[in-house]
Structures are given as C-alpha cells and as structure tokens.
Design a protein around this motif. Structure first.
Motif, mmCIF file in Angstrom:
data_model
loop_
_atom_site.group_PDB
_atom_site.id
_atom_site.type_symbol
_atom_site.label_atom_id
_atom_site.label_comp_id
_atom_site.label_asym_id
_atom_site.label_seq_id
_atom_site.Cartn_x
_atom_site.Cartn_y
_atom_site.Cartn_z
ATOM 1 N N GLY A 19 106.843 49.172 83.252
ATOM 2 C CA GLY A 19 105.916 49.925 82.417
ATOM 3 C C GLY A 19 104.597 49.205 82.263
ATOM 4 N N GLU A 20 104.219 48.973 81.000
ATOM 5 C CA GLU A 20 102.966 48.287 80.719
ATOM 6 C C GLU A 20 103.149 46.780 80.575
ATOM 7 O OE1 GLU A 20 99.974 49.748 80.723
ATOM 8 O OE2 GLU A 20 101.098 51.510 81.390
ATOM 9 N N ARG A 21 104.318 46.281 80.886
ATOM 10 C CA ARG A 21 104.548 44.847 80.749
ATOM 11 C C ARG A 21 103.652 44.072 81.711
ATOM 12 N NH1 ARG A 21 110.465 42.934 81.299
ATOM 13 N NH2 ARG A 21 110.433 44.300 83.113
ATOM 14 N N ARG A 22 103.149 42.975 81.253
ATOM 15 C CA ARG A 22 102.317 42.098 82.068
ATOM 16 C C ARG A 22 102.763 40.655 81.848
ATOM 17 N NH1 ARG A 22 101.310 46.075 84.234
ATOM 18 N NH2 ARG A 22 99.293 47.083 84.682
ATOM 19 N N VAL A 23 102.644 39.866 82.873
ATOM 20 C CA VAL A 23 102.959 38.449 82.753
ATOM 21 C C VAL A 23 101.924 37.667 83.542
ATOM 22 C CG1 VAL A 23 104.602 38.585 84.685
ATOM 23 C CG2 VAL A 23 104.713 36.655 83.090
ATOM 24 N N ARG A 24 101.375 36.631 82.904
ATOM 25 C CA ARG A 24 100.372 35.772 83.534
ATOM 26 C C ARG A 24 101.086 34.575 84.144
ATOM 27 N NH1 ARG A 24 97.485 33.356 80.278
ATOM 28 N NH2 ARG A 24 95.422 33.346 81.271
ATOM 29 N N VAL A 25 100.784 34.309 85.424
ATOM 30 C CA VAL A 25 101.547 33.325 86.198
ATOM 31 C C VAL A 25 100.605 32.331 86.880
ATOM 32 C CG1 VAL A 25 103.053 33.031 88.221
ATOM 33 C CG2 VAL A 25 103.475 34.897 86.597
ATOM 34 N N VAL A 26 101.042 31.074 86.929
ATOM 35 C CA VAL A 26 100.371 30.059 87.734
ATOM 36 C C VAL A 26 101.319 29.642 88.859
ATOM 37 C CG1 VAL A 26 99.659 27.624 87.771
ATOM 38 C CG2 VAL A 26 98.771 29.146 86.014
ATOM 39 N N LEU A 27 100.783 29.520 90.084
ATOM 40 C CA LEU A 27 101.555 29.099 91.255
ATOM 41 C C LEU A 27 101.306 27.622 91.518
ATOM 42 C CD1 LEU A 27 100.714 32.021 93.730
ATOM 43 C CD2 LEU A 27 102.615 31.885 92.102
ATOM 44 N N ASP A 46 98.923 45.918 89.399
ATOM 45 C CA ASP A 46 99.192 47.311 89.043
ATOM 46 C C ASP A 46 100.599 47.736 89.435
ATOM 47 O OD1 ASP A 46 96.690 47.562 87.994
ATOM 48 O OD2 ASP A 46 95.803 48.524 89.749
ATOM 49 N N GLU A 47 101.138 47.130 90.491
ATOM 50 C CA GLU A 47 102.481 47.487 90.959
ATOM 51 C C GLU A 47 103.562 46.612 90.332
ATOM 52 O OE1 GLU A 47 102.743 47.533 95.221
ATOM 53 O OE2 GLU A 47 100.671 48.235 95.443
ATOM 54 N N THR A 48 103.292 45.318 90.232
ATOM 55 C CA THR A 48 104.339 44.375 89.811
ATOM 56 C C THR A 48 104.251 43.958 88.350
ATOM 57 O OG1 THR A 48 103.020 42.419 90.393
ATOM 58 C CG2 THR A 48 104.356 43.419 92.153
ATOM 59 N N GLY A 49 103.066 44.078 87.756
ATOM 60 C CA GLY A 49 102.880 43.585 86.395
ATOM 61 C C GLY A 49 102.592 42.104 86.339
ATOM 62 N N VAL A 50 102.515 41.455 87.504
ATOM 63 C CA VAL A 50 102.270 40.015 87.569
ATOM 64 C C VAL A 50 100.796 39.752 87.848
ATOM 65 C CG1 VAL A 50 102.772 37.870 88.796
ATOM 66 C CG2 VAL A 50 104.608 39.516 88.363
ATOM 67 N N GLU A 51 100.170 38.944 87.007
ATOM 68 C CA GLU A 51 98.782 38.538 87.222
ATOM 69 C C GLU A 51 98.752 37.043 87.498
ATOM 70 O OE1 GLU A 51 94.462 38.278 84.907
ATOM 71 O OE2 GLU A 51 96.256 38.996 83.845
ATOM 72 N N VAL A 52 98.379 36.668 88.707
ATOM 73 C CA VAL A 52 98.273 35.250 89.069
ATOM 74 C C VAL A 52 96.934 34.731 88.563
ATOM 75 C CG1 VAL A 52 98.235 33.562 90.932
ATOM 76 C CG2 VAL A 52 99.761 35.548 91.079
ATOM 77 N N VAL A 53 96.985 33.811 87.591
ATOM 78 C CA VAL A 53 95.763 33.352 86.940
ATOM 79 C C VAL A 53 95.330 31.960 87.391
ATOM 80 C CG1 VAL A 53 96.156 34.771 84.900
ATOM 81 C CG2 VAL A 53 97.074 32.430 84.975
ATOM 82 N N GLY A 54 96.119 31.330 88.260
ATOM 83 C CA GLY A 54 95.737 30.011 88.737
ATOM 84 C C GLY A 54 96.705 29.480 89.776
ATOM 85 N N GLU A 55 96.236 28.487 90.537
ATOM 86 C CA GLU A 55 97.048 27.841 91.550
ATOM 87 C C GLU A 55 96.810 26.340 91.499
ATOM 88 O OE1 GLU A 55 96.438 29.357 95.471
ATOM 89 O OE2 GLU A 55 96.465 31.461 94.852
ATOM 90 N N ALA A 56 97.787 25.570 91.990
ATOM 91 C CA ALA A 56 97.638 24.120 92.040
ATOM 92 C C ALA A 56 98.482 23.574 93.181
ATOM 93 C CB ALA A 56 98.060 23.484 90.721
ATOM 94 N N ALA A 57 98.030 22.432 93.743
ATOM 95 C CA ALA A 57 98.703 21.863 94.901
ATOM 96 C C ALA A 57 99.339 20.504 94.627
ATOM 97 C CB ALA A 57 97.710 21.732 96.063
ATOM 98 N N ASP A 58 99.063 19.907 93.468
ATOM 99 C CA ASP A 58 99.683 18.634 93.130
ATOM 100 C C ASP A 58 99.854 18.537 91.615
ATOM 101 O OD1 ASP A 58 97.227 17.759 91.979
ATOM 102 O OD2 ASP A 58 96.553 16.987 93.913
ATOM 103 N N VAL A 59 100.400 17.430 91.178
ATOM 104 C CA VAL A 59 100.736 17.289 89.755
ATOM 105 C C VAL A 59 99.498 17.348 88.874
ATOM 106 C CG1 VAL A 59 101.648 15.702 88.016
ATOM 107 C CG2 VAL A 59 102.896 16.059 90.159
ATOM 108 N N ASP A 60 98.479 16.583 89.212
ATOM 109 C CA ASP A 60 97.284 16.557 88.367
ATOM 110 C C ASP A 60 96.619 17.927 88.278
ATOM 111 O OD1 ASP A 60 97.569 13.884 87.764
ATOM 112 O OD2 ASP A 60 96.221 13.194 89.347
ATOM 113 N N GLN A 61 96.483 18.592 89.433
ATOM 114 C CA GLN A 61 95.910 19.940 89.435
ATOM 115 C C GLN A 61 96.744 20.878 88.578
ATOM 116 O OE1 GLN A 61 95.369 21.541 93.356
ATOM 117 N NE2 GLN A 61 94.094 19.823 94.055
ATOM 118 N N ALA A 62 98.061 20.771 88.720
ATOM 119 C CA ALA A 62 98.955 21.666 87.992
ATOM 120 C C ALA A 62 98.764 21.521 86.484
ATOM 121 C CB ALA A 62 100.408 21.380 88.364
ATOM 122 N N VAL A 63 98.755 20.297 85.992
ATOM 123 C CA VAL A 63 98.611 20.068 84.556
ATOM 124 C C VAL A 63 97.264 20.595 84.066
ATOM 125 C CG1 VAL A 63 98.477 18.309 82.754
ATOM 126 C CG2 VAL A 63 100.172 18.095 84.588
#
Length: 239
Positions: A19-27, A46-63
């Motif tokens: 439905g209208e559920r949304r979830v903000r995700v970091v990869l 619009d199809e999955t309800g998943v919004e990718v709001v950021g990405e990171a490739a190592d520990v420091d970037q992730a934090v």
C-alpha cells in the motif's frame, strides 16, 4: 533460492499489501556493481515501497552515511574494508537503541558461515539473508525488519537457534577473539585453499598485506604454517 522466514508466521510477498508503506534504506557493500544491481532491483519506490537514501563501500563511509540519513533499515554486508559489518554495528549501537527512530540492520552477504551469522546477530542485526535471495523476498524481508521482526534464510536460522538455545551465554573462543575481523577473513580464505594473490584480489588488498595478516594470524594462534592453520580452522568449522 533461499527464502527468508520468520518463526510461526508466513512471509507475505513483496508488493502485496505494501500500500502506502515506505521504508528508507541504506546499502552497505564494498562491490559497487552489486549495490547498483540491488538498487535497480528494489529501489523502484513506486512499486516496492523501498527508497534507497544512501550507499557505502566501507565501515567509515557506512557510519557517516547512516548517521546522516537515519534510514529505517540498513542492508549490511558482513565483509567490509575497515573492520567488517560487526564494526559498523558496534559504531551504530546508539542509533539501533534509539527508542523513537531506531535504525535496524539486515545482513545481506554471500557468506553462509555460522561464525558470520552469529557475529552480526550478536552485534545487533535483526536478520541475515544470503545474496541468493530474490528481489521480491528481499523487499519483504526489509519490511519485516522495519517492523521489528527477525528474518533469516531457513538454513541460517538454525545457526542462531543453536547458538542461543541455552540460557547460558555461548562459549567464547578466546583464540579466535584474538583475531581482527580482517584476519578472520584471511584465515577463512587460506583454510579454503586460496592463494595469496587470489585473497588479495577478493579482499581488495595487496599481496604484501595478505602476507602480513597471515603472519599475524600464525603468531596469535601459535601455529607454524598454513597447513596447521587449515586444520585449526577446519576443527572449528570456519571453512
């Protein structure tokens, strides 16, 4: 394909009832092409309800990215430059503990080793699925983790049940605890028969760095060569 499950409750397919559920995700994954593939698979909001709001490739970037974006769910690879997924969890402990806006973690890894699964669950992750998962099931898993559920691929759930079945704390392997996350990664690959050059390529480090890690592992475990190391790792079911 492994389907993530939750005890006593069937998993609803992604896209059904979102439905209208949304979830903000970091990869968080050190392979850019994999992140691109996941983004393409699940990030059609619009199809999955998943919004990718950021990405990171190592520990420091992730934090840094997680702290800045405060996503609801983080898809976290276990093996990362800078200390691995466990280090990300350690440094984000306060965000996970936030009662009003908790950041929840779902491990998404190629590894199905019991040590990896139990390590990130002890660190605070809400679930663990392998990279063989379908996009549909991954979206469903993300929503379950957002809601506070625990999600595991079926075979991996057994590791967790075995580890925490007793009311007593699981035994600690003091020898293994002497090793850093990167040293454990090198140890496992050495025990699986990989050459130094192959390990360097897989972990994106130099051959000289691999040699340094192997020397450190042998010294800390008081072993003489890679054959003894392989027997040691096999006895602990690390391979």
């Amino acid at each position: 394909m492994s389907d993530p499950t939750e005890a006593n409750e069937p998993m609803e397919p992604a896209g059904s009832g979102t439905g209208e559920r949304r979830v903000r995700v970091v990869l968080v994954d050190d392979h850019r092409m994999f992140r691109t593939g996941v983004q393409a698979e699940i990030g059609r909001t619009d199809e999955t309800g998943v919004e990718v709001v950021g990405e990171a490739a190592d520990v420091d970037q992730a934090v840094t990215v997680i702290t800045a974006t405060r996503p609801e769910v983080v898809l976290l690879d276990v093996h990362l430059p800078g200390g691995g997924g466990v280090e990300v969890l350690r440094r984000c402990a306060a965000l996970m503990a936030d009662a009003e806006q908790p950041v929840r973690f779902l491990a998404l890894s190629v590894s199905d080793a019991a040590e990896d699964v139990i390590g990130v669950i002890r660190g605070g992750a809400r679930g663990y699925v392998t990279k063989t998962i379908t996009g549909t099931d991954l979206v469903a898993s993300i929503f379950r983790v957002q809601e506070g559920d625990a999600v595991f691929s079926p075979r991996l759930a057994g590791f967790v049940l075995d580890a925490f079945a007793s009311t007593d704390a699981p035994p600690v392997d003091e020898d293994l605890d002497r090793l850093t996350q990167r040293e454990r990664e090198v140890l496992r690959l050495i025990a699986r028969g990989y050459a130094y050059k192959e390990i360097a390529k897989q972990l994106f480090i130099s051959v000289k760095t691999v040699e340094s890690h192997v020397s450190a592992v042998l010294r800390k475990l008081q072993l003489s060569n890679r054959h003894e190391l392989t027997r040691w790792a096999t006895a602990r079911r690390l391979v």
